[in-house]
Design a protein around this motif. Structure first.
Motif, PDB file in Angstrom:
ATOM      1  N   THR A 262     -24.179   7.943  30.322  1.00 48.44           N
ATOM      2  CA  THR A 262     -23.890   8.290  31.715  1.00 48.44           C
ATOM      3  C   THR A 262     -23.420   9.742  31.746  1.00 48.44           C
ATOM      4  O   THR A 262     -23.258  10.366  30.693  1.00 48.44           O
ATOM      5  CB  THR A 262     -22.782   7.390  32.294  1.00 48.44           C
ATOM      6  OG1 THR A 262     -21.594   7.593  31.513  1.00 48.44           O
ATOM      7  CG2 THR A 262     -23.178   5.920  32.247  1.00 48.44           C
TER       8      THR A 262
ATOM      9  N   ASP B 239     -21.802  13.117  31.330  1.00 45.09           N
ATOM     10  CA  ASP B 239     -20.934  13.356  30.172  1.00 45.09           C
ATOM     11  C   ASP B 239     -20.020  14.568  30.351  1.00 45.09           C
ATOM     12  O   ASP B 239     -19.690  15.246  29.383  1.00 45.09           O
ATOM     13  CB  ASP B 239     -21.791  13.501  28.901  1.00 45.09           C
ATOM     14  CG  ASP B 239     -22.813  14.630  29.002  1.00 45.09           C
ATOM     15  OD1 ASP B 239     -22.925  15.245  30.083  1.00 45.09           O
ATOM     16  OD2 ASP B 239     -23.490  14.910  28.002  1.00 45.09           O
TER      17      ASP B 239
ATOM     18  N   ALA C 170     -19.730   6.293  34.163  1.00 44.61           N
ATOM     19  CA  ALA C 170     -18.994   7.459  33.646  1.00 44.61           C
ATOM     20  C   ALA C 170     -17.516   7.358  34.005  1.00 44.61           C
ATOM     21  O   ALA C 170     -16.663   7.923  33.315  1.00 44.61           O
ATOM     22  CB  ALA C 170     -19.583   8.732  34.222  1.00 44.61           C
TER      23      ALA C 170
END
Ligand code: S3P
Ligand code: PEP
Length: 426
Positions: free
Chosen positions: A194, A196, A169
């Motif tokens: 990943t 968000d 992320a």
């Protein structure tokens, strides 16, 4: 270097906790994203821990005016960000360093990002390389892989199509932030979704980000300032998870954790506990950027489990899960989790070295470990300067007494951890 000792908890607990640290990922993003508006952002429940206070201080060094009373923060950005007169210190935080790379790559000026000895040893190529490929000027030790990093902002970045080899992320967010100031629509893809928060928050502020049918996020460059944030940061599920494990390993115990983000990319570790036999209930109450509610965890059975999927959804909780695995019936296995090796410490080594000291049988792999459940024994463990390791083994101490060396790192994410832990004994 401070240490502490945890005594075995000889009675069950049944508590409601509403003072667990606010979400670290969302707090970092609140501070940074406020810079994309030209109005004041109002943030309640900002995480006042070392990592996120460092981010706030960097935002201030970039010219924003910050008013902070406890965890209430108001951020008024300047129209054009200021070149800071000093280096920018991200402390222990990978999130801060990687997201600032994307944010600063197209800001006029020179910026030096550094951090503590742990952060200076973490890989930055994962953001430096894709940013360089779209025209950013980023350099650092080891050919731009290690901080201190030096960024000379360019006027405009090229739009990109990037399929990331790593599910992160932090990389995704760095590239999205860079894309907001590129000269065309950019496309970013990851193999597994990943966390968000970046997408949800930026969309909520008015940015245009959409998924296409090939799984790319299409990011449109900003045409105008974004709306300011008006947000109450929810409780951090990764910090709360230490107390979920506490309930899972303490007979007849229950914990109710209040106002946590129930974003599916953040609660996978609770789903794993559930699959191990623990009773876990999610009580959704509202939806502001993301679902928010309470999580109830009730002690029940604890069986071994294999974990090899959705790793990015539980990456920060694997050290605490290893404590539950050590006390479960049967063997447990974690695989596909090589990313653990590049966190605040090499978390595969930190976990297994400390489990060994606690008498647990294990096998170490390059991408994980296998643990034979049974019992833990009292030991003196080293945190390796890693907050998640310190807190995971403090929770193990509820079962078997534990001395934890080098606990200062807990300040990076969860300053009142010990206070809440102490309240279990009352
Ligand atoms: O974006 C974020 O806020 C984070 C992403 C994750 O890191 P990676 O992107 O390296 O997986 C996680 O481990 C970290 O605690 C916070
Ligand atoms: C990995 C973590 O954070 P960061 O990457 O921001 O240092 C964490 O908090 O567990």
């Amino acid at each position: 270097m401070k240490n502490f000792s945890i005594n075995r908890l000889v009675k069950p607990f049944d508590i409601t906790i509403s003072t667990i640290a606010s979400d670290k990922s969302i707090s970092h993003r609140c501070a940074m994203f406020s810079l994309f508006s030209n109005q004041t952002s109002y943030i309640k429940n900002y995480l006042t821990a070392e990592d996120t206070l460092n981010t706030l201080s960097i935002v201030e060094q970039l010219g924003a005016t910050i008013k902070r009373v406890g965890s209430n923060v108001e951020i008024t950005p300047k129209d054009i960000l200021t070149e800071p007169s000093n280096i920018l210190d991200c402390g222990n935080s990978g999130t801060a360093m990687r997201l600032f790379c994307g944010l600063l790559a197209s800001i006029e000026g020179s910026f030096i990002l550094t951090g503590d000895k742990y952060l200076r040893n973490r890989p930055m190529k994962r953001v430096a390389d894709p940013l360089r490929s779209i025209g950013a000027n980023i350099d650092g030790r080891e050919n731009g892989n290690k901080a201190p990093l030096f960024i000379r902002g360019v006027k405009e970045l090229e739009p990109f199509i990037y399929h990331s080899p790593v599910d992160s992320a932090q990389v995704k967010s760095a590239m999205i932030l860079a894309a907001l100031r590129a000269n065309g629509v950019s496309k970013y893809k990851e193999n597994e979704l990943t966390r968000d928060h970046t997408e949800r928050m930026l969309k909520g502020m008015g940015a245009t980000l959409e998924y296409d049918n090939e799984g790319f996020i299409n990011i449109h460059p900003l045409k105008a300032h974004l709306d300011p944030l008006n947000i109450t940061v929810p409780t951090d599920p990764s910090s709360a998870f230490f107390f979920a494990v506490a309930a899972a390993i303490t007979p007849n115990s229950r914990v109710l954790i209040k106002n946590v983000t129930l974003n599916p990319t953040r609660i996978e570790a609770y789903e794993v506990l559930k699959r191990m036999g623990v009773i876990v209930n999610f009580i959704e109450k509202e939806n502001i950027y993301e679902p928010i509610g309470d999580i109830e965890v009730i002690n029940n059975e604890l069986n071994g489990i294999d974990v090899s999927e959705n790793i990015s959804w539980l990456i920060d909780e694997l050290p605490a899960l290893s404590i539950a695995m050590s006390l479960a019936k049967g063997t447990s296995k974690v695989s596909n989790a090589k990313e653990l090796r590049v966190k605040e410490s090499d978390r595969i080594s930190s976990v297994v070295n400390n489990l060994k000291l606690c008498g647990v049988k294990f096998t170490e792999f390059e991408d994980g470990y296998e643990i034979t459940g049974g019992s833990l024994q009292k030991s003196t463990i080293n945190s390796y300067g890693d907050h998640r390791i310190a807190m995971s083994f403090a929770i193990a101490g509820l079962n078997c007494d534990m001395n934890i060396e080098d606990i200062d790192c807990i300040e990076t994410s969860f300053p009142n951890f010990k206070e809440i832990l102490d309240s279990l004994y009352i």
